[in-house]
Design an enzyme around this catalytic site. Structure first.
Site, mmCIF file in Angstrom:
data_model
loop_
_atom_site.group_PDB
_atom_site.id
_atom_site.type_symbol
_atom_site.label_atom_id
_atom_site.label_comp_id
_atom_site.label_asym_id
_atom_site.label_seq_id
_atom_site.Cartn_x
_atom_site.Cartn_y
_atom_site.Cartn_z
ATOM 1 N N ASP A 268 0.941 -1.290 -0.114
ATOM 2 C CA ASP A 268 0.035 0.127 0.146
ATOM 3 C C ASP A 268 1.063 1.356 -0.046
ATOM 4 O OD1 ASP A 268 -2.399 1.573 0.551
ATOM 5 O OD2 ASP A 268 -1.607 1.755 2.609
ATOM 6 N N ASP B 27 -0.278 4.952 0.928
ATOM 7 C CA ASP B 27 -0.776 6.196 1.800
ATOM 8 C C ASP B 27 -0.751 5.569 3.309
ATOM 9 O OD1 ASP B 27 -1.389 8.121 -0.009
ATOM 10 O OD2 ASP B 27 -3.019 7.059 -1.049
#
Length: 231
Positions: free
Chosen positions: A12, A14
């Site tokens: 991922d 963020d």
């Protein structure tokens, strides 16, 4: 706990690689303050991992905002253009990505961000780091990713981009959000979670491994090359 060896890794972005979750909070609160509303952590947790359109719809509905989805997205983009160019890499992220790249571990980026948002966050300071990802999936821009996290779509699509497509149990996901962990598990993958300290411990139980920081990750636990001079 016994971990299964893996061959491929998905990250991922963020709140895991970049400090953008903090910037999203500032951006959305700047908008909501005009209407006397608060962007609470409880609401934030529900939004983490959703696509842009899903996020706008949920905020408007939950807080009864007198805005259309298009208006909210437009205002959000104005805030992002001010905040995102100066993102910072979170502790341990660069070391881990560079380590996997050096040892030719296949890695991919699986972010709910749009392609435009990604460039805002990375072009000014982080192009070199993100160039180490040969495969990138942008949940808010790619039609193949029909649903945001906690649906497994993004990780299934991201894994399909590897030339030698791994089975789900050969993939390890790195996530910070509860929705992201649920998505990875729904895709049949193991997942290392680095949660915000405010996340309830009970909400981290689906993760394969929970860490305070990526600095604490030991690759050999999952059959991956260890860091040099470390056992």
């Amino acid at each position: 706990m016994i971990f299964k060896p893996v061959t491929h890794v998905l990250f991922d972005m963020d709140g895991l690689i970049l400090n953008t979750e903090n910037l999203y909070t500032i951006a959305f609160q700047n908008i909501l303050s005009r209407f006397g509303k608060d962007y609470t952590f409880e609401l934030k947790q529900r939004l983490m991992g959703l696509q842009s359109l899903e996020t706008a719809k949920l905020i408007i509905k939950e807080l009864d905002l007198p805005m259309t989805v298009e208006e909210f997205l437009e205002e959000s983009n104005k805030e992002f253009e001010k905040l995102f160019p100066d993102t910072q890499v979170l502790p341990g992220a660069a070391r881990l990505i560079e380590h996997f790249s050096k040892h030719k571990v296949p890695i991919g980026l699986a972010t709910s961000s749009s392609l435009e948002s990604y460039h805002l966050k990375t072009d000014k300071h982080h192009q070199q780091l993100f160039s180490l990802f040969p495969y990138k999936t942008f949940g808010s821009s790619e039609p193949e990713v029909k649903n945001g996290k906690p649906s497994p779509d993004i990780f299934i699509v991201a894994a399909s981009k590897f030339p030698q497509q791994p089975t789900p149990d050969q993939c390890l996901v790195f996530e910070d959000a509860v929705n992201g962990v649920k998505a990875a598990r729904a895709a049949g993958m193991q997942v290392v979670m680095v949660p915000d300290p405010r996340v309830n411990k009970k909400d981290t139980e689906e993760a394969t491994l929970v860490l305070k920081s990526l600095e604490d990750f030991k690759p050999e636990l999952f059959g991956l090359p260890p860091f040099e001079n470390e056992q």
